[in-house]
Design a protein around this motif. Structure first.
Motif, PDB file in Angstrom:
ATOM      1  N   VAL A  44       0.840  -1.197   0.000  1.00 31.56           N
ATOM      2  CA  VAL A  44       0.000   0.000   0.000  1.00 31.56           C
ATOM      3  C   VAL A  44       0.874   1.246   0.000  1.00 31.56           C
ATOM      4  O   VAL A  44       2.022   1.219   0.450  1.00 31.56           O
ATOM      5  N   SER A  45       0.314   2.330  -0.469  1.00 34.25           N
ATOM      6  CA  SER A  45       0.998   3.612  -0.435  1.00 34.25           C
ATOM      7  C   SER A  45       0.825   4.237   0.948  1.00 34.25           C
ATOM      8  O   SER A  45      -0.280   4.271   1.489  1.00 34.25           O
ATOM      9  N   VAL A  46       1.915   4.741   1.503  1.00 38.22           N
ATOM     10  CA  VAL A  46       1.863   5.461   2.775  1.00 38.22           C
ATOM     11  C   VAL A  46       2.358   6.896   2.588  1.00 38.22           C
ATOM     12  O   VAL A  46       2.756   7.563   3.537  1.00 38.22           O
ATOM     13  N   ALA A  47       2.319   7.376   1.355  1.00 37.92           N
ATOM     14  CA  ALA A  47       2.844   8.697   1.019  1.00 37.92           C
ATOM     15  C   ALA A  47       2.115   9.825   1.750  1.00 37.92           C
ATOM     16  O   ALA A  47       2.691  10.873   1.994  1.00 37.92           O
ATOM     17  N   ALA A  48       0.852   9.608   2.098  1.00 41.22           N
ATOM     18  CA  ALA A  48       0.071  10.660   2.743  1.00 41.22           C
ATOM     19  C   ALA A  48       0.290  10.718   4.254  1.00 41.22           C
ATOM     20  O   ALA A  48      -0.206  11.629   4.910  1.00 41.22           O
ATOM     21  N   LEU A  49       1.034   9.765   4.813  1.00 40.32           N
ATOM     22  CA  LEU A  49       1.248   9.710   6.262  1.00 40.32           C
ATOM     23  C   LEU A  49       2.721   9.884   6.597  1.00 40.32           C
ATOM     24  O   LEU A  49       3.594   9.577   5.791  1.00 40.32           O
ATOM     25  N   SER A  50       2.980  10.335   7.808  1.00 41.91           N
ATOM     26  CA  SER A  50       4.368  10.484   8.252  1.00 41.91           C
ATOM     27  C   SER A  50       4.552   9.791   9.601  1.00 41.91           C
ATOM     28  O   SER A  50       3.585   9.410  10.252  1.00 41.91           O
ATOM     29  N   ASP A  51       5.783   9.650  10.003  1.00 39.83           N
ATOM     30  CA  ASP A  51       6.153   9.056  11.297  1.00 39.83           C
ATOM     31  C   ASP A  51       5.612   7.641  11.484  1.00 39.83           C
ATOM     32  O   ASP A  51       5.144   7.279  12.549  1.00 39.83           O
ATOM     33  N   LEU A  52       5.683   6.835  10.443  1.00 36.82           N
ATOM     34  CA  LEU A  52       5.262   5.444  10.534  1.00 36.82           C
ATOM     35  C   LEU A  52       6.459   4.556  10.804  1.00 36.82           C
ATOM     36  O   LEU A  52       7.577   4.863  10.393  1.00 36.82           O
ATOM     37  N   LYS A  53       6.201   3.428  11.470  1.00 35.93           N
ATOM     38  CA  LYS A  53       7.252   2.443  11.709  1.00 35.93           C
ATOM     39  C   LYS A  53       6.638   1.050  11.645  1.00 35.93           C
ATOM     40  O   LYS A  53       5.421   0.901  11.688  1.00 35.93           O
ATOM     41  N   ILE A  54       7.479   0.070  11.538  1.00 35.56           N
ATOM     42  CA  ILE A  54       7.027  -1.318  11.517  1.00 35.56           C
ATOM     43  C   ILE A  54       6.269  -1.609  12.806  1.00 35.56           C
ATOM     44  O   ILE A  54       6.710  -1.240  13.888  1.00 35.56           O
ATOM     45  N   GLY A  55       5.122  -2.252  12.666  1.00 41.73           N
ATOM     46  CA  GLY A  55       4.278  -2.559  13.819  1.00 41.73           C
ATOM     47  C   GLY A  55       3.118  -1.597  13.985  1.00 41.73           C
ATOM     48  O   GLY A  55       2.173  -1.887  14.711  1.00 41.73           O
ATOM     49  N   ASP A  56       3.165  -0.436  13.323  1.00 43.67           N
ATOM     50  CA  ASP A  56       2.058   0.514  13.388  1.00 43.67           C
ATOM     51  C   ASP A  56       0.845  -0.028  12.649  1.00 43.67           C
ATOM     52  O   ASP A  56       0.968  -0.832  11.718  1.00 43.67           O
ATOM     53  N   TRP A  57      -0.327   0.433  13.045  1.00 47.43           N
ATOM     54  CA  TRP A  57      -1.580   0.095  12.378  1.00 47.43           C
ATOM     55  C   TRP A  57      -2.052   1.297  11.585  1.00 47.43           C
ATOM     56  O   TRP A  57      -1.969   2.435  12.060  1.00 47.43           O
ATOM     57  N   VAL A  58      -2.553   1.046  10.375  1.00 45.13           N
ATOM     58  CA  VAL A  58      -3.090   2.106   9.525  1.00 45.13           C
ATOM     59  C   VAL A  58      -4.426   1.651   8.953  1.00 45.13           C
ATOM     60  O   VAL A  58      -4.669   0.459   8.787  1.00 45.13           O
ATOM     61  N   LEU A  59      -5.285   2.620   8.672  1.00 47.47           N
ATOM     62  CA  LEU A  59      -6.526   2.342   7.965  1.00 47.47           C
ATOM     63  C   LEU A  59      -6.247   2.478   6.479  1.00 47.47           C
ATOM     64  O   LEU A  59      -5.643   3.467   6.048  1.00 47.47           O
ATOM     65  N   VAL A  60      -6.683   1.490   5.693  1.00 50.09           N
ATOM     66  CA  VAL A  60      -6.372   1.444   4.265  1.00 50.09           C
ATOM     67  C   VAL A  60      -7.668   1.381   3.458  1.00 50.09           C
ATOM     68  O   VAL A  60      -8.601   0.655   3.804  1.00 50.09           O
ATOM     69  N   ASN A  61      -7.680   2.157   2.385  1.00 48.99           N
ATOM     70  CA  ASN A  61      -8.765   2.115   1.416  1.00 48.99           C
ATOM     71  C   ASN A  61      -8.149   2.214   0.036  1.00 48.99           C
ATOM     72  O   ASN A  61      -7.343   3.113  -0.213  1.00 48.99           O
ATOM     73  N   ALA A  62      -8.498   1.295  -0.851  1.00 49.19           N
ATOM     74  CA  ALA A  62      -7.999   1.295  -2.231  1.00 49.19           C
ATOM     75  C   ALA A  62      -6.466   1.313  -2.282  1.00 49.19           C
ATOM     76  O   ALA A  62      -5.870   2.045  -3.066  1.00 49.19           O
ATOM     77  N   ASN A  63      -5.843   0.527  -1.408  1.00 43.92           N
ATOM     78  CA  ASN A  63      -4.379   0.397  -1.337  1.00 43.92           C
ATOM     79  C   ASN A  63      -3.662   1.693  -0.995  1.00 43.92           C
ATOM     80  O   ASN A  63      -2.505   1.877  -1.344  1.00 43.92           O
ATOM     81  N   ILE A  64      -4.345   2.584  -0.278  1.00 48.35           N
ATOM     82  CA  ILE A  64      -3.738   3.821   0.218  1.00 48.35           C
ATOM     83  C   ILE A  64      -3.999   3.897   1.715  1.00 48.35           C
ATOM     84  O   ILE A  64      -5.154   3.850   2.159  1.00 48.35           O
ATOM     85  N   ALA A  65      -2.935   4.024   2.501  1.00 53.72           N
ATOM     86  CA  ALA A  65      -3.071   4.209   3.947  1.00 53.72           C
ATOM     87  C   ALA A  65      -3.532   5.648   4.187  1.00 53.72           C
ATOM     88  O   ALA A  65      -2.905   6.593   3.715  1.00 53.72           O
ATOM     89  N   VAL A  66      -4.653   5.793   4.901  1.00 56.65           N
ATOM     90  CA  VAL A  66      -5.242   7.123   5.061  1.00 56.65           C
ATOM     91  C   VAL A  66      -5.153   7.665   6.480  1.00 56.65           C
ATOM     92  O   VAL A  66      -5.306   8.862   6.685  1.00 56.65           O
TER      93      VAL A  66
END
Length: 82
Positions: A44-66
């Motif tokens: 998935v794309s995480v371009a719209a989010l910052s300060d992510l690391k392995i183990g974090d949880w994200v909400l995803v829609n259409a292969n984009i973490a929002v």
């Protein structure tokens, strides 16, 4: 230009669509490999989010973490979906 498209997408579509919690298992710049409770791994794309690391949880829609969420919130959402 890619970031502008993602932000426009988020503003217009995200609040009308279901987002699913995914856990980040690998992270590389603007792309993450994530895993859900029911599905396998996917990219998935995480371009719209910052300060992510392995183990974090994200909400995803259409292969984009929002949105980044905490583990307790992910567990609660997964309980409602499964």
């Amino acid at each position: 230009m890619y970031i502008v498209f993602i932000l426009a997408y988020l503003v217009y579509y995200v609040y009308m669509c279901l987002t699913i919690p995914h856990k980040i298992i690998r992270l590389n710049d603007q792309v993450a490999i994530v895993k859900t409770a029911k599905q396998g791994e996917k990219q998935v794309s995480v371009a719209a989010l910052s300060d992510l690391k392995i183990g974090d949880w994200v909400l995803v829609n259409a292969n984009i973490a929002v949105q980044k969420i905490d583990a307790a919130e992910a567990k609660e959402i997964n309980k409602m979906l499964i």
